[in-house]
Write a protein that holds these residues in place. Structure first.
Motif, PDB file in Angstrom:
ATOM      1  N   ARG A  98     -54.987  53.674  46.372  1.00  0.00           N
ATOM      2  CA  ARG A  98     -54.197  54.858  46.736  1.00  0.00           C
ATOM      3  C   ARG A  98     -54.435  55.248  48.193  1.00  0.00           C
ATOM      4  O   ARG A  98     -55.420  54.830  48.802  1.00  0.00           O
ATOM      5  CB  ARG A  98     -54.558  56.012  45.813  1.00  0.00           C
ATOM      6  N   GLY A  99     -53.541  56.085  48.702  1.00  0.00           N
ATOM      7  CA  GLY A  99     -53.671  56.548  50.085  1.00  0.00           C
ATOM      8  C   GLY A  99     -53.352  55.413  51.027  1.00  0.00           C
ATOM      9  O   GLY A  99     -52.331  54.748  50.883  1.00  0.00           O
ATOM     10  N   TYR A 100     -54.251  55.160  51.977  1.00  0.00           N
ATOM     11  CA  TYR A 100     -54.029  54.017  52.850  1.00  0.00           C
ATOM     12  C   TYR A 100     -55.029  52.918  52.527  1.00  0.00           C
ATOM     13  O   TYR A 100     -56.149  53.169  52.090  1.00  0.00           O
ATOM     14  CB  TYR A 100     -54.066  54.405  54.335  1.00  0.00           C
ATOM     15  N   CYS A 101     -54.571  51.705  52.713  1.00  0.00           N
ATOM     16  CA  CYS A 101     -55.370  50.509  52.463  1.00  0.00           C
ATOM     17  C   CYS A 101     -55.124  49.586  53.654  1.00  0.00           C
ATOM     18  O   CYS A 101     -54.018  49.087  53.832  1.00  0.00           O
ATOM     19  CB  CYS A 101     -54.920  49.869  51.148  1.00  0.00           C
ATOM     20  N   ARG A 102     -56.143  49.398  54.468  1.00  0.00           N
ATOM     21  CA  ARG A 102     -55.988  48.646  55.701  1.00  0.00           C
ATOM     22  C   ARG A 102     -56.898  47.415  55.716  1.00  0.00           C
ATOM     23  O   ARG A 102     -57.953  47.396  55.093  1.00  0.00           O
ATOM     24  CB  ARG A 102     -56.356  49.506  56.911  1.00  0.00           C
ATOM     25  N   SER A 103     -56.465  46.443  56.458  1.00  0.00           N
ATOM     26  CA  SER A 103     -57.295  45.296  56.794  1.00  0.00           C
ATOM     27  C   SER A 103     -57.839  44.601  55.539  1.00  0.00           C
ATOM     28  O   SER A 103     -57.068  44.215  54.668  1.00  0.00           O
ATOM     29  CB  SER A 103     -58.409  45.757  57.738  1.00  0.00           C
ATOM     30  N   ALA A 104     -59.153  44.454  55.410  1.00  0.00           N
ATOM     31  CA  ALA A 104     -59.748  43.735  54.279  1.00  0.00           C
ATOM     32  C   ALA A 104     -59.423  44.388  52.937  1.00  0.00           C
ATOM     33  O   ALA A 104     -59.355  43.705  51.913  1.00  0.00           O
ATOM     34  CB  ALA A 104     -61.254  43.626  54.456  1.00  0.00           C
ATOM     35  N   CYS A 105     -59.170  45.685  52.920  1.00  0.00           N
ATOM     36  CA  CYS A 105     -58.798  46.376  51.674  1.00  0.00           C
ATOM     37  C   CYS A 105     -57.590  45.718  51.009  1.00  0.00           C
ATOM     38  O   CYS A 105     -57.474  45.703  49.790  1.00  0.00           O
ATOM     39  CB  CYS A 105     -58.515  47.853  51.958  1.00  0.00           C
ATOM     40  N   THR A 106     -56.700  45.161  51.817  1.00  0.00           N
ATOM     41  CA  THR A 106     -55.474  44.561  51.274  1.00  0.00           C
ATOM     42  C   THR A 106     -55.763  43.403  50.319  1.00  0.00           C
ATOM     43  O   THR A 106     -54.915  43.041  49.516  1.00  0.00           O
ATOM     44  CB  THR A 106     -54.550  44.078  52.403  1.00  0.00           C
ATOM     45  N   MET A 107     -56.960  42.869  50.375  1.00  0.00           N
ATOM     46  CA  MET A 107     -57.343  41.767  49.504  1.00  0.00           C
ATOM     47  C   MET A 107     -57.520  42.214  48.050  1.00  0.00           C
ATOM     48  O   MET A 107     -57.545  41.387  47.147  1.00  0.00           O
ATOM     49  CB  MET A 107     -58.626  41.119  50.030  1.00  0.00           C
ATOM     50  N   TYR A 108     -57.618  43.510  47.807  1.00  0.00           N
ATOM     51  CA  TYR A 108     -57.762  44.032  46.447  1.00  0.00           C
ATOM     52  C   TYR A 108     -56.430  44.104  45.696  1.00  0.00           C
ATOM     53  O   TYR A 108     -56.409  44.107  44.473  1.00  0.00           O
ATOM     54  CB  TYR A 108     -58.351  45.452  46.462  1.00  0.00           C
ATOM     55  N   ILE A 109     -55.341  44.214  46.411  1.00  0.00           N
ATOM     56  CA  ILE A 109     -54.050  44.538  45.792  1.00  0.00           C
ATOM     57  C   ILE A 109     -53.611  43.508  44.753  1.00  0.00           C
ATOM     58  O   ILE A 109     -52.991  43.865  43.751  1.00  0.00           O
ATOM     59  CB  ILE A 109     -52.977  44.747  46.878  1.00  0.00           C
ATOM     60  N   THR A 110     -53.938  42.253  44.933  1.00  0.00           N
ATOM     61  CA  THR A 110     -53.486  41.209  44.010  1.00  0.00           C
ATOM     62  C   THR A 110     -54.420  40.965  42.824  1.00  0.00           C
ATOM     63  O   THR A 110     -54.204  40.028  42.051  1.00  0.00           O
ATOM     64  CB  THR A 110     -53.262  39.876  44.757  1.00  0.00           C
ATOM     65  N   MET A 111     -55.424  41.810  42.647  1.00  0.00           N
ATOM     66  CA  MET A 111     -56.279  41.654  41.462  1.00  0.00           C
ATOM     67  C   MET A 111     -55.440  41.877  40.208  1.00  0.00           C
ATOM     68  O   MET A 111     -54.552  42.734  40.198  1.00  0.00           O
ATOM     69  CB  MET A 111     -57.435  42.663  41.481  1.00  0.00           C
ATOM     70  N   ARG A 112     -55.748  41.154  39.149  1.00  0.00           N
ATOM     71  CA  ARG A 112     -54.956  41.275  37.910  1.00  0.00           C
ATOM     72  C   ARG A 112     -55.103  42.650  37.261  1.00  0.00           C
ATOM     73  O   ARG A 112     -54.251  43.077  36.501  1.00  0.00           O
ATOM     74  CB  ARG A 112     -55.292  40.156  36.936  1.00  0.00           C
ATOM     75  N   ASN A 113     -56.172  43.381  37.585  1.00  0.00           N
ATOM     76  CA  ASN A 113     -56.389  44.709  37.002  1.00  0.00           C
ATOM     77  C   ASN A 113     -56.096  45.831  37.999  1.00  0.00           C
ATOM     78  O   ASN A 113     -56.508  46.962  37.796  1.00  0.00           O
ATOM     79  CB  ASN A 113     -57.814  44.839  36.450  1.00  0.00           C
ATOM     80  N   ALA A 114     -55.367  45.508  39.072  1.00  0.00           N
ATOM     81  CA  ALA A 114     -55.087  46.504  40.105  1.00  0.00           C
ATOM     82  C   ALA A 114     -53.634  46.956  40.087  1.00  0.00           C
ATOM     83  O   ALA A 114     -52.738  46.220  39.666  1.00  0.00           O
ATOM     84  CB  ALA A 114     -55.402  45.928  41.484  1.00  0.00           C
ATOM     85  N   CYS A 115     -53.436  48.188  40.549  1.00  0.00           N
ATOM     86  CA  CYS A 115     -52.093  48.690  40.822  1.00  0.00           C
ATOM     87  C   CYS A 115     -52.141  49.404  42.163  1.00  0.00           C
ATOM     88  O   CYS A 115     -53.194  49.849  42.610  1.00  0.00           O
ATOM     89  CB  CYS A 115     -51.584  49.605  39.716  1.00  0.00           C
ATOM     90  N   LEU A 116     -50.991  49.503  42.779  1.00  0.00           N
ATOM     91  CA  LEU A 116     -50.853  50.124  44.089  1.00  0.00           C
ATOM     92  C   LEU A 116     -50.164  51.465  43.914  1.00  0.00           C
ATOM     93  O   LEU A 116     -49.104  51.545  43.284  1.00  0.00           O
ATOM     94  CB  LEU A 116     -50.031  49.201  44.996  1.00  0.00           C
ATOM     95  N   GLY A 117     -50.778  52.525  44.417  1.00  0.00           N
ATOM     96  CA  GLY A 117     -50.188  53.856  44.318  1.00  0.00           C
ATOM     97  C   GLY A 117     -48.815  53.883  44.963  1.00  0.00           C
ATOM     98  O   GLY A 117     -48.638  53.330  46.047  1.00  0.00           O
ATOM     99  N   PRO A 118     -47.831  54.502  44.312  1.00  0.00           N
ATOM    100  CA  PRO A 118     -46.464  54.491  44.850  1.00  0.00           C
ATOM    101  C   PRO A 118     -46.336  55.139  46.221  1.00  0.00           C
ATOM    102  O   PRO A 118     -45.441  54.815  46.980  1.00  0.00           O
ATOM    103  CB  PRO A 118     -45.644  55.244  43.808  1.00  0.00           C
ATOM    104  N   GLY A 119     -47.268  56.014  46.591  1.00  0.00           N
ATOM    105  CA  GLY A 119     -47.231  56.654  47.902  1.00  0.00           C
ATOM    106  C   GLY A 119     -48.169  56.013  48.915  1.00  0.00           C
ATOM    107  O   GLY A 119     -48.343  56.532  50.023  1.00  0.00           O
ATOM    108  N   ALA A 120     -48.763  54.899  48.545  1.00  0.00           N
ATOM    109  CA  ALA A 120     -49.746  54.243  49.416  1.00  0.00           C
ATOM    110  C   ALA A 120     -49.076  53.610  50.638  1.00  0.00           C
ATOM    111  O   ALA A 120     -47.896  53.277  50.608  1.00  0.00           O
ATOM    112  CB  ALA A 120     -50.508  53.172  48.636  1.00  0.00           C
ATOM    113  N   THR A 121     -49.862  53.448  51.692  1.00  0.00           N
ATOM    114  CA  THR A 121     -49.445  52.634  52.835  1.00  0.00           C
ATOM    115  C   THR A 121     -50.479  51.522  53.004  1.00  0.00           C
ATOM    116  O   THR A 121     -51.673  51.724  52.756  1.00  0.00           O
ATOM    117  CB  THR A 121     -49.322  53.438  54.141  1.00  0.00           C
ATOM    118  N   VAL A 122     -49.984  50.370  53.387  1.00  0.00           N
ATOM    119  CA  VAL A 122     -50.819  49.182  53.503  1.00  0.00           C
ATOM    120  C   VAL A 122     -50.717  48.674  54.936  1.00  0.00           C
ATOM    121  O   VAL A 122     -49.618  48.628  55.494  1.00  0.00           O
ATOM    122  CB  VAL A 122     -50.352  48.101  52.501  1.00  0.00           C
TER     123      VAL A 122
END
Length: 148
Positions: free
Chosen positions: A61-85
């Motif tokens: 949620r919120g902002y996800c920058r740089s290395a954080c972006t590596m979490y988004i494709t985890m099978r147990n992850a979701c991306l907050g609809p208001g997030a910025t990447v």
């Protein structure tokens, strides 16, 4: 032909038996990653393994920058609809030096249009390229948006 049907029956049974366990593991209080500026790629890879192994839902949620972006494709992850990447070339802290191979390590965690943009554009740029969660999903339709 009988052998193929027997093998299919065994596979269906195994999937049916594993499904409740997988479903049970994906329950529990979500782990929330919010406003993450990224950081060390190797540490993020290790943390990603821990988060996946936990089986708990992970909400980015919120902002996800740089290395954080590596979490988004985890099978147990979701991306907050208001997030910025945000994406940019990996670099040695406090320098403009782009180390070899780190971009390839990061690319292992991207798919579809995100991977294409990473390889063609973002991994070469020191400038932060920000996209919305909805833009992210357009580039990678396999990404799940969080329900709230």
């Amino acid at each position: 032909m009988k052998r193929i049907f027997a093998l299919l029956a065994v596979l269906v049974t195994l999937v049916a038996l594993a499904a409740p366990q997988a479903q049970a593991r994906a329950t529990g209080k979500p782990i929330v990653i919010a406003n993450d500026r990224g950081g060390n790629v190797v540490r993020t890879m290790q943390r990603r393994q821990e988060l996946e192994a936990s089986g708990r839902p992970v909400e980015i949620r919120g902002y996800c920058r740089s290395a954080c972006t590596m979490y988004i494709t985890m099978r147990n992850a979701c991306l907050g609809p208001g997030a910025t990447v945000g994406f940019h070339a990996p670099r040695i802290p406090n320098t403009h030096i782009i180390p070899p191979l780190v971009d390839q390590l990061m690319a292992r965690y991207y798919r579809n249009g995100i991977l294409q943009k990473w390889n063609s554009e973002w991994k070469h740029s020191l400038k932060m390229h920000k996209i919305s969660a909805k833009q992210y999903v357009r580039l990678d339709p396999q990404t799940r948006l969080c329900s709230r």
